[in-house]
Scaffold this motif. Structure first.
Motif, PDB file in Angstrom:
ATOM      1  N   HIS A  19       4.996   9.712  -7.135  1.00 35.44           N
ATOM      2  CA  HIS A  19       4.025  10.534  -6.402  1.00 35.44           C
ATOM      3  C   HIS A  19       4.729  11.668  -5.673  1.00 35.44           C
ATOM      4  O   HIS A  19       4.264  12.817  -5.684  1.00 35.44           O
ATOM      5  CB  HIS A  19       3.261   9.648  -5.416  1.00 35.44           C
ATOM      6  CG  HIS A  19       2.164  10.367  -4.688  1.00 35.44           C
ATOM      7  ND1 HIS A  19       0.883  10.493  -5.179  1.00 35.44           N
ATOM      8  CD2 HIS A  19       2.172  11.024  -3.494  1.00 35.44           C
ATOM      9  CE1 HIS A  19       0.148  11.184  -4.326  1.00 35.44           C
ATOM     10  NE2 HIS A  19       0.900  11.513  -3.286  1.00 35.44           N
ATOM     11  N   GLN A  73      -3.025   3.823  -2.498  1.00 37.15           N
ATOM     12  CA  GLN A  73      -3.061   2.910  -3.637  1.00 37.15           C
ATOM     13  C   GLN A  73      -2.545   1.554  -3.190  1.00 37.15           C
ATOM     14  O   GLN A  73      -1.633   1.465  -2.382  1.00 37.15           O
ATOM     15  CB  GLN A  73      -2.173   3.418  -4.781  1.00 37.15           C
ATOM     16  CG  GLN A  73      -2.469   4.830  -5.256  1.00 37.15           C
ATOM     17  CD  GLN A  73      -1.492   5.240  -6.346  1.00 37.15           C
ATOM     18  OE1 GLN A  73      -1.359   4.575  -7.359  1.00 37.15           O
ATOM     19  NE2 GLN A  73      -0.795   6.337  -6.111  1.00 37.15           N
ATOM     20  N   ARG A  78       0.846  -1.189   0.000  1.00 40.61           N
ATOM     21  CA  ARG A  78       0.000   0.000   0.000  1.00 40.61           C
ATOM     22  C   ARG A  78       0.883   1.241   0.000  1.00 40.61           C
ATOM     23  O   ARG A  78       1.798   1.372   0.813  1.00 40.61           O
ATOM     24  CB  ARG A  78      -0.901   0.020   1.225  1.00 40.61           C
ATOM     25  CG  ARG A  78      -1.804   1.252   1.300  1.00 40.61           C
ATOM     26  CD  ARG A  78      -2.620   1.293   2.575  1.00 40.61           C
ATOM     27  NE  ARG A  78      -3.591   0.201   2.636  1.00 40.61           N
ATOM     28  CZ  ARG A  78      -3.444  -0.882   3.402  1.00 40.61           C
ATOM     29  NH1 ARG A  78      -2.375  -1.009   4.178  1.00 40.61           N
ATOM     30  NH2 ARG A  78      -4.348  -1.844   3.401  1.00 40.61           N
TER      31      ARG A  78
END
Length: 525
Positions: free
Chosen positions: A58, A43, A32
């Motif tokens: 990210h 996500q 995760r």
């Protein structure tokens, strides 16, 4: 006026946020990815490698889209009273408070395992104190000309001081009624310039092995040597390729310097650091000799081994010893299978397996053995035994060994990391699947004896420490055979060019490994 000054001096606390990579559950490969910013949803991704890539992307997107660091921001590291970068005080020192300084930066701090990334808007001094910090952006220098211009404008609006001073009741001036002249100093711009002050030389403060070198340390040559060594170690860490000879020399210099430092300060911790540096120098030098093909004590050629370091050899012996003490089923076939499955799952308790891994072992009935391991609870598999035998590399079967799975109370029987496990597993596969052993169709007990002999030799291949031989009883117990059957296994390995100069007594087997298989050996050091 007071309210306006308070609003002007108010500073915003530096921003900070974290991107994390966490496992979804025990025994599962998916992970995760989460971000501490409220607008970012978590996500779930199929593997750690994919999750790490997504987490980094990210984080980069946040850095590209976010604002630059603010010059007037209050250091986030100091606001949270971060003490991770402050060295604890020794027995003869007092803890000093951390002082912020330098430009405001956006620093990215991460752990060494790559499980989280944290962005901080902090000062450059705090960022430099974190060993893993990387600067993503630096705030521009504050504009210092505006306050000076405003001051000059305010000064220009003030009326000039009169050359005539105020009138006082004084006997000398009161008689005539005239004001006494009052001299006004010349403007600052008309005064002769003062000579420039000499620039203060800031004391050079070195750092080595998480220790600061005191500026008052004497002799000066020792202080300079420690400072230079710290810079050389940091430069070595930036190298693209390792140089073990250079690293060994650095550790040797560090050991000598720390020993001298310990004598000056009477610090036991420094003396222990010196001993550790000597061990590190010896290990790095030995690794360099092995990788460069030189003998440790001579200039002749040496063996280029599959496992190159003494720590790897000790880990291989530790796995074989653990299997001998915790084998769930009797017999050489079961023990050989347990060795290979242990090496597949040693670090985390889980791993992947395909049918070819089992079919390549000398096992007459691998399905039955796997079924027995599952029934006794030693092995867990995802699916059935038939599905495991039929699985292929593009679709491996997930397996788990509960006794090897670490938890909070039990870290597991092995101390090596995830990068060491595939090296050990590859070494065992090379020994068990050695070309001549395969062609001779040797059985599982002979392959077990080959593993035992490979981990029980000296540097030149003699059996036992310094060629003293190996006990027959211990070898027979490891191979799960009788001493009489062990002699037949020794003959098989001699016929397949594994052993030479063999001599057997009532208690000891002596001899040496042939030159052909020396690269597979793990010497006793």
């Amino acid at each position: 006026m007071g309210v306006e000054a308070h609003a002007t001096n108010e500073r915003a606390t530096g921003r900070t946020w974290t991107v994390r990579l966490d496992p979804v559950g025990r025994g599962r490969a998916d992970v995760r990815v989460s971000c501490s910013r409220p607008a970012c949803a978590a996500q779930v991704l199929p593997s750690a490698a994919v999750g790490r890539t997504a987490a980094v992307e990210h984080l980069k997107a946040h850095l590209r889209a976010g604002p630059a660091p603010r010059p007037s921001a209050y250091c986030a590291c100091r606001a949270e009273e971060c003490h991770t970068h402050i060295r604890p005080a020794g027995p003869r020192e007092r803890p000093a408070p951390w002082r912020c300084g330098g430009a405001v930066v956006l620093a990215v701090v991460t752990d060494r395992e790559g499980r989280w990334w944290r962005v901080m808007e902090c000062c450059s001094r705090c960022a430099a104190a974190h060993p893993t910090a990387k600067i993503a952006a630096t705030a521009p220098a504050p504009d210092r000309t505006a306050p000076a211009d405003a001051f000059r404008a305010a000064a220009a609006s003030v009326p000039m001081v009169s050359a005539v001073g105020p009138h006082f009741s004084h006997t000398a001036a009161g008689a005539s009624g005239a004001a006494a002249p009052h001299e006004v100093p010349a403007p600052r711009s008309e005064r002769p310039p003062r000579p420039p002050r000499p620039a203060r030389q800031r004391a050079r403060r070195g750092r080595i092995a998480q220790r600061f070198v005191p500026h008052e340390l004497r002799p000066v040559a020792l202080r300079d040597e420690l400072t230079e060594l710290g810079e050389l170690f940091r430069a070595y860490q930036q190298r693209a390729e390792p140089d073990l000879a250079m690293l060994a020399d650095l550790h040797a210099r560090k050991a000598k310097a720390f020993r001298a430092w310990a004598e000056v300060t009477a610090d036991t911790g420094l003396r222990l650091d010196a001993e550790r540096a000597e061990q590190a120098a010896a290990t790095a030098r030995l690794q360099h000799l092995h990788r460069s093909g030189q003998a440790p004590e001579s200039d002749g050629p040496a063996v280029t081994r599959l496992l190159t370091a003494s720590a790897q050899w000790n880990h291989a012996r530790a796995v074989l010893t653990h299997v001998a003490d915790h084998s769930p089923l009797p017999g050489p076939e079961a023990r050989l299978l347990v060795v290979m499955l242990t090496l597949r799952t040693a670090q985390s308790g889980v791993g992947n397996l395909v049918g070819q891994d089992l079919k390549g072992l000398p096992l007459p009935d691998p399905e039955h053995l796997v079924g027995q391991l599952v029934e006794c609870g030693w092995l867990d598999i995802a699916g059935t035994v038939d599905e495991l035998i039929a699985s292929r590399p593009e679709n491996p079967t997930r397996i788990g060994v509960p006794s090897l799975t670490p938890d909070e109370s039990d870290p597991g029987p092995f101390t090596f990391g995830r990068k060491m496990r595939p090296k050990l597993s590859g070494w065992a596969q090379r020994v068990v699947g050695e070309k001549k052993l395969r062609k001779a169709k040797t059985s599982a007990d002979a392959r077990l004896l080959a593993l035992a002999l490979a981990t029980g030799v000296s540097l030149d291949g003699q059996l036992g420490p310094e060629g003293e031989g190996l006990p027959l009883e211990a070898l027979a117990s490891w191979c799960a055979v009788t001493p009489a059957e062990l002699l037949e296994l020794v003959d098989r390995l001699t016929a397949t060019d594994w052993l030479t100069e063999v001599a057997v007594t009532d208690t000891v087997l002596t001899g040496r490994l042939t030159e052909r298989v020396l690269p597979l050996s793990c010497p006793l050091t």
